[in-house]
Motif scaffolding. Structure first.
Motif, PDB file in Angstrom:
ATOM      1  N   ARG A 232      39.268  54.359 123.549  1.00 51.27           N
ATOM      2  CA  ARG A 232      38.428  53.193 123.648  1.00 51.27           C
ATOM      3  C   ARG A 232      39.156  52.003 124.298  1.00 51.27           C
ATOM      4  O   ARG A 232      38.614  51.316 125.164  1.00 51.27           O
ATOM      5  CB  ARG A 232      37.984  52.843 122.228  1.00 51.27           C
ATOM      6  CG  ARG A 232      36.872  51.901 122.159  1.00 51.27           C
ATOM      7  CD  ARG A 232      36.526  51.558 120.731  1.00 51.27           C
ATOM      8  NE  ARG A 232      35.520  50.544 120.832  1.00 51.27           N
ATOM      9  CZ  ARG A 232      34.234  50.814 120.949  1.00 51.27           C
ATOM     10  NH1 ARG A 232      33.784  52.032 120.875  1.00 51.27           N
ATOM     11  NH2 ARG A 232      33.373  49.836 121.103  1.00 51.27           N
TER      12      ARG A 232
ATOM     13  N   VAL B  60      27.279  58.512 127.756  1.00 50.16           N
ATOM     14  CA  VAL B  60      28.474  57.911 127.179  1.00 50.16           C
ATOM     15  C   VAL B  60      28.284  57.924 125.668  1.00 50.16           C
ATOM     16  O   VAL B  60      27.289  57.399 125.169  1.00 50.16           O
ATOM     17  CB  VAL B  60      28.655  56.448 127.645  1.00 50.16           C
ATOM     18  CG1 VAL B  60      29.903  55.843 127.022  1.00 50.16           C
ATOM     19  CG2 VAL B  60      28.730  56.352 129.161  1.00 50.16           C
ATOM     20  N   ASN B  61      29.197  58.543 124.956  1.00 47.17           N
ATOM     21  CA  ASN B  61      29.129  58.533 123.497  1.00 47.17           C
ATOM     22  C   ASN B  61      30.402  57.940 122.937  1.00 47.17           C
ATOM     23  O   ASN B  61      31.497  58.381 123.279  1.00 47.17           O
ATOM     24  CB  ASN B  61      28.945  59.963 122.963  1.00 47.17           C
ATOM     25  CG  ASN B  61      27.542  60.447 123.238  1.00 47.17           C
ATOM     26  OD1 ASN B  61      26.574  59.818 122.837  1.00 47.17           O
ATOM     27  ND2 ASN B  61      27.436  61.548 123.961  1.00 47.17           N
ATOM     28  N   GLU B  62      30.248  56.957 122.078  1.00 49.00           N
ATOM     29  CA  GLU B  62      31.443  56.270 121.594  1.00 49.00           C
ATOM     30  C   GLU B  62      31.638  56.471 120.105  1.00 49.00           C
ATOM     31  O   GLU B  62      30.684  56.608 119.349  1.00 49.00           O
ATOM     32  CB  GLU B  62      31.347  54.774 121.897  1.00 49.00           C
ATOM     33  CG  GLU B  62      30.008  54.191 121.542  1.00 49.00           C
ATOM     34  CD  GLU B  62      29.951  52.690 121.734  1.00 49.00           C
ATOM     35  OE1 GLU B  62      30.943  52.030 121.425  1.00 49.00           O
ATOM     36  OE2 GLU B  62      28.902  52.205 122.145  1.00 49.00           O
TER      37      GLU B  62
ATOM     38  N   LEU C  36      32.641  47.887 126.527  1.00 50.61           N
ATOM     39  CA  LEU C  36      33.229  48.851 127.454  1.00 50.61           C
ATOM     40  C   LEU C  36      32.829  48.451 128.874  1.00 50.61           C
ATOM     41  O   LEU C  36      31.659  48.253 129.161  1.00 50.61           O
ATOM     42  CB  LEU C  36      32.716  50.263 127.159  1.00 50.61           C
ATOM     43  CG  LEU C  36      32.973  50.788 125.745  1.00 50.61           C
ATOM     44  CD1 LEU C  36      32.327  52.148 125.575  1.00 50.61           C
ATOM     45  CD2 LEU C  36      34.473  50.882 125.469  1.00 50.61           C
TER      46      LEU C  36
ATOM     47  N   GLU D  78      37.444  56.611 120.274  1.00 53.03           N
ATOM     48  CA  GLU D  78      37.347  57.277 121.561  1.00 53.03           C
ATOM     49  C   GLU D  78      35.955  57.179 122.177  1.00 53.03           C
ATOM     50  O   GLU D  78      34.977  56.924 121.489  1.00 53.03           O
ATOM     51  CB  GLU D  78      37.694  58.763 121.389  1.00 53.03           C
ATOM     52  CG  GLU D  78      39.164  58.991 121.196  1.00 53.03           C
ATOM     53  CD  GLU D  78      39.422  60.359 120.591  1.00 53.03           C
ATOM     54  OE1 GLU D  78      40.504  60.881 120.829  1.00 53.03           O
ATOM     55  OE2 GLU D  78      38.542  60.890 119.886  1.00 53.03           O
ATOM     56  N   VAL D  79      35.940  57.448 123.465  1.00 53.08           N
ATOM     57  CA  VAL D  79      34.669  57.448 124.175  1.00 53.08           C
ATOM     58  C   VAL D  79      34.570  58.743 124.969  1.00 53.08           C
ATOM     59  O   VAL D  79      35.517  59.129 125.661  1.00 53.08           O
ATOM     60  CB  VAL D  79      34.575  56.243 125.138  1.00 53.08           C
ATOM     61  CG1 VAL D  79      33.229  56.203 125.822  1.00 53.08           C
ATOM     62  CG2 VAL D  79      34.819  54.943 124.393  1.00 53.08           C
TER      63      VAL D  79
ATOM     64  N   SER E 224      24.856  49.114 121.781  1.00 47.93           N
ATOM     65  CA  SER E 224      26.048  49.907 122.084  1.00 47.93           C
ATOM     66  C   SER E 224      27.075  49.012 122.748  1.00 47.93           C
ATOM     67  O   SER E 224      26.790  47.870 123.117  1.00 47.93           O
ATOM     68  CB  SER E 224      25.708  51.082 122.999  1.00 47.93           C
ATOM     69  OG  SER E 224      25.761  50.677 124.344  1.00 47.93           O
ATOM     70  N   SER E 225      28.262  49.540 122.898  1.00 48.35           N
ATOM     71  CA  SER E 225      29.323  48.734 123.507  1.00 48.35           C
ATOM     72  C   SER E 225      29.151  48.637 125.013  1.00 48.35           C
ATOM     73  O   SER E 225      29.979  48.067 125.702  1.00 48.35           O
ATOM     74  CB  SER E 225      30.683  49.341 123.185  1.00 48.35           C
ATOM     75  OG  SER E 225      30.812  49.481 121.803  1.00 48.35           O
TER      76      SER E 225
END
Ligand code: SF4
Ligand code: SF4
Ligand code: SF4
Ligand code: SF4
Lengths: 146, 316, 340
Positions: B145, B125-127, B109, B131-132, B52-53
């Motif tokens: 984002r 956290v969902n990206e 992020l 958007e996040v 993930s970011s």
């Protein structure tokens, strides 16, 4: 500026071709100039320069040999790449670029070192005392600096 | 977002076929904001792998901590790939012992920015691409984002891995390479006094924990200059001289070696900015020597190269 | 004594204290809070629901401190530090507890540290209890809590528009002189808030037999597992309110002998002059850090040396979490020790 600006001189021991010049540097430097002799400009670690700057040097002069004349073949080229960048980097964070000066000397450059130092001193006088990056705590009052 | 299942199945294949001994990637952490770097050694371990970011670290920092001869696979983003290349150039690892699973990177992020937006106690956290969605104790936050990207990622110009053995996902558009330059120029437009004031203000918060050093893949010296006792290069304590010397020299030692990954900055517990220092050096290397770190695994950095071409630059 | 302190009255009160004390309280520094002396312009009191980034141990054991000044020719004198009477305001109970824990090390019957002692004697601690417990802290798990009162001069409980002030020393009583006494009902109300906060904190891990488990598995590969991704930085130890290791160094250029914070997570910490390092890798160093908190402190003073402040959890750059490490330790094999 009442006092003469303090200059840290880093000198490659091979770069002064005339014995008279070397004798002057070794024995007759005015006391605002602090000499550090190195075996080659390639030996001048940027940390030496930083040490001088943090300790309050108003200017730093580095003298070495011209390309192709280095006693150790490429020491001066390596040094130039690193120290020139270090100078730019110090300038980036607030030590004026003009406070570091390089002189690359040749066989015919007799008496050059004196002239360069004098010109540098003039320029430093105009710039005034170095303040930025001068952070090293001074030793207690009245004590001689080692 | 890349297909996580594709990453996992490639990782499993490598481990089960014995092509590599260990797989470097991330696994879920105890808290949603902090996925942990992890070492997977069996195909079953790989079930835990996440991408993930929020993966904050540059995994290449672990390469020099593994035995030199070990066969390693890594999930790499653009900057991590370049760091790996830089390490190969410096002979810290042989490229033959590496298998890189490349992932085009949409930027990291910054967890600090997330907390600043959504407050304490982040639960999830969902990206998506744009958007996040952050859920915290105080509610839900939908944030663009861009607003949460780490500073160094906003300036990144090579998000795609340059020499991966396999690429998972479609390459992204190379971003504007001027962004990094502009950031440096903007800083240099300040006066000498302002620049020093900024530097001093950042450096004076330093607690000399050396997280920046440990997080950086290129800081692998067995003995760092600050740990050296005889001679002592700089003051050892949290004094202005000591802190500033640390910041200056740490950055300077990265000249031509830093990939602008920002891992140092993200690791710092005191939120100290550091990339404005390394960006300057990277910028100069590009301007003066047309060199960018890690674009390939052969080109030596400028300070490791001497050439008489420099001759005409002596008399400046 | 119990007093009522209106929140409105706080800024003035802090300023009044400034007449006789240096007042330290958490103030904004970048995106976090930091203990700094209060200036005359005043300050908004920060109600961030967790402790400062740098623990208040730094007010008693500075990061860098001069011990001795010396000359080139063998002369020396002890350094003197001007320490004014001070009030440390709004420190959190975990951090106050940590200072008490450190006393056991710095103030011993035979030897005590003069600088620590002087700072302790000249400091009044006024804590702010955590009515809204912080994220990632786990003070109740280790036997303390969001309203833990050990070693405080006074404690504030947030009750909306005002604080209930409980004082535990005469010095603190004087500080709140002139404020209205709190009624029985308010005290009961505060007690409820305190209890609620306490109950809100989840149990992060079981502490029962934890000591035995860690001790008896000194050579287990458990340590390899939990230390794998550790970078070996100083974040968890420097930010820990109970870590107190220091290194004494001679700064020869300015002729001072100083002590600096040191960290057992550094390679150089245990490196010997011969080049031998008894804790050669991050495995041994991680074991040292955890065992010091959860084994050796118990051996020495029968208290867990971690107050559950949550800093190492929040700021570890690779997300290593002491709670999960200790939870994993729970499944280690052990034998009940039969010491009487
Ligand atoms: S110095 Fe910082 S930005 Fe550069 S490679 Fe190292 S961690 Fe990355
Ligand atoms: S991580 Fe931050 S605080 Fe730690 S040494 Fe680096 S700059 Fe200083
Ligand atoms: S903060 Fe994390 S990475 Fe740094 S020493 Fe502690 S556990 Fe290791
Ligand atoms: S070990 Fe971690 S949680 Fe415990 S007191 Fe230290 S920093 Fe806080």
């Amino acid at each position: 500026m009442a006092e003469r600006p303090g200059i840290a001189l880093f000198q490659c021991q091979w770069c002064l071709f005339s014995p008279t010049d070397q004798d002057w540097v070794d024995n007759h430097l005015p006391n605002n100039i602090y000499l550090t002799k190195t075996p080659c400009t390639g030996r001048i670690n940027p940390l030496y320069v930083l040490n001088a700057v943090q300790g309050g040097a108003d200017g730093v002069m580095i003298s070495g040999c011209l390309p192709e004349q280095c006693h150790f073949v490429t020491g001066n080229i390596t040094a130039r790449r690193q120290l020139e960048e270090f100078n730019d980097f110090l300038n980036h964070i607030g030590y004026e670029k003009q406070r570091v000066r390089f002189v690359w000397l040749d066989l015919q450059d007799r008496g050059m070192i004196q002239k360069e130092l004098a010109a540098f001193e003039e320029e430093l006088k105009n710039l005034g005392r170095a303040a930025n990056l001068v952070t090293r705590m001074k030793v207690a009052e009245g004590e001689q600096n080692a | 977002m890349p297909d996580i299942e594709a990453i996992k199945s490639e990782a499993k294949r490598l481990l089960s076929e014995g092509m590599v001994e260990v797989m470097l990637a991330f696994k879920a952490g105890e808290t949603p904001l902090h996925p942990q770097p992890a070492f997977f050694r069996t195909p079953d371990d790989v079930d835990e792998l996440v991408y993930s970011s929020l993966n904050q670290n540059n995994l290449a920092t672990y390469l020099t901590r593994l035995p030199k001869e070990s066969k390693v696979s890594m999930v790499v983003r653009g900057c991590e790939n370049r760091s790996v290349n830089a390490l190969v150039v410096e002979k810290q690892k042989s490229r033959d012992n590496l298998y890189l699973i490349g992932v085009p990177c949409e930027g990291i992020l910054d967890w600090r920015k997330i907390v600043a937006k959504a407050g304490e106690a982040v639960k999830s956290v969902n990206e998506s691409e744009q958007e996040v969605m952050v859920e915290s104790r105080s509610g839900y936050y939908l944030v663009e984002r861009k607003e949460l990207l780490h500073d160094s990622c906003m300036r990144c110009s090579h998000p795609n891995p340059v020499s991966a053995d396999i690429l998972i996902g479609e390459p992204l558009a190379e971003s504007d390479s001027n962004l990094a330059r502009e950031a440096v120029e903007e800083f240099e437009a300040l006066s000498v006094k302002e620049r020093y004031a900024w530097f001093r203000k950042e450096a004076e918060r330093c607690i000399r924990c050396y997280a920046c050093r440990e997080a950086c893949p290129m800081c692998y010296c067995t003995e760092c200059f600050v740990d050296h006792i005889e001679p002592r290069w700089t003051e050892s304590g949290a004094t202005p001289a000591g802190m500033q010397a640390w910041h200056i020299v740490r950055a300077f030692h990265q000249t031509g070696r830093c990939t602008s990954c920002g891992a140092c900055e993200r690791a710092c517990p005191m939120d100290i900015k550091m990339t404005y220092l390394t960006e300057k050096l990277n910028h100069d290397m590009k301007e003066k020597y047309n060199f960018e770190t890690g674009l390939d695994a052969q080109t030596k950095p400028p300070f490791a190269t001497v050439t008489l071409d420099d001759k005409n630059r002596f008399m400046v | 004594m119990n007093f009522i302190l209106e929140k409105q009255a706080l800024p003035d009160l802090l300023q009044t204290w400034r007449a006789n004390f240096d007042v330290y309280l958490p103030q904004n520094l970048e995106r976090f809070t930091h203990f700094m002396p209060l200036a005359a312009e005043g300050v908004t009191v920060i109600n961030e629901p967790h402790n400062t980034r740098i623990p208040p141990k730094a007010l008693f054991l500075p990061m860098t401190e001069t011990l001795v000044k010396f000359t080139r020719f063998g002369g020396y004198e002890n350094a003197k530090h001007e320490i004014e009477p001070r009030i440390v305001f709004a420190l959190r109970p975990c951090d106050a507890q940590a200072v008490q824990l450190l006393d056991t090390s710095f103030l011993q019957v035979k030897y005590s540290d003069p600088f620590w002692l002087e700072r302790r004697e000249k400091t009044i601690t006024v804590a702010l209890g955590c009515h809204e417990p912080c994220d990632n802290g786990f003070c109740t798990t280790v036997g303390y809590g969001p309203f833990n009162k050990a070693d405080l001069d006074a404690m504030l409980t947030d009750l909306g528009d005002f604080y209930l002030v409980e004082t535990f020393s005469e010095a603190a009583e004087t500080c709140f002189n002139g404020f209205a006494n709190a009624s029985e009902t308010i005290c009961v109300q505060a007690l409820e808030v305190q209890q609620r906060a306490h109950d809100q904190m989840p149990v992060a891990f079981e502490t029962e037999n934890l000591k035995e488990k860690l001790e008896q598995n000194f050579s287990s590969n458990y340590w390899d597992k939990v230390s794998l991704s550790c970078l070996g930085c100083g974040v968890c130890t420097f930010l820990c309110p109970t870590c107190f290791c220091f290194d004494i160094v001679d700064e020869t250029q300015r002729r001072e002998r100083v002590r600096n914070w040191d960290s057992c997570m550094f390679r150089t910490y245990s490196l010997e002059a011969s080049g031998h390092n008894p804790r050669p890798s991050r495995v041994e160093r991680t074991r040292q850090r955890l065992s010091h908190k959860y084994v050796y402190w118990l051996d020495q003073v029968n208290q867990i040396g971690c107050t559950g402040c949550g800093r190492c959890v929040r700021y570890c750059p690779v997300g290593l979490d002491i709670r999960s490490m200790l939870r994993q330790a729970q499944s280690l094999p052990f034998e009940v020790s039969h010491a009487s």
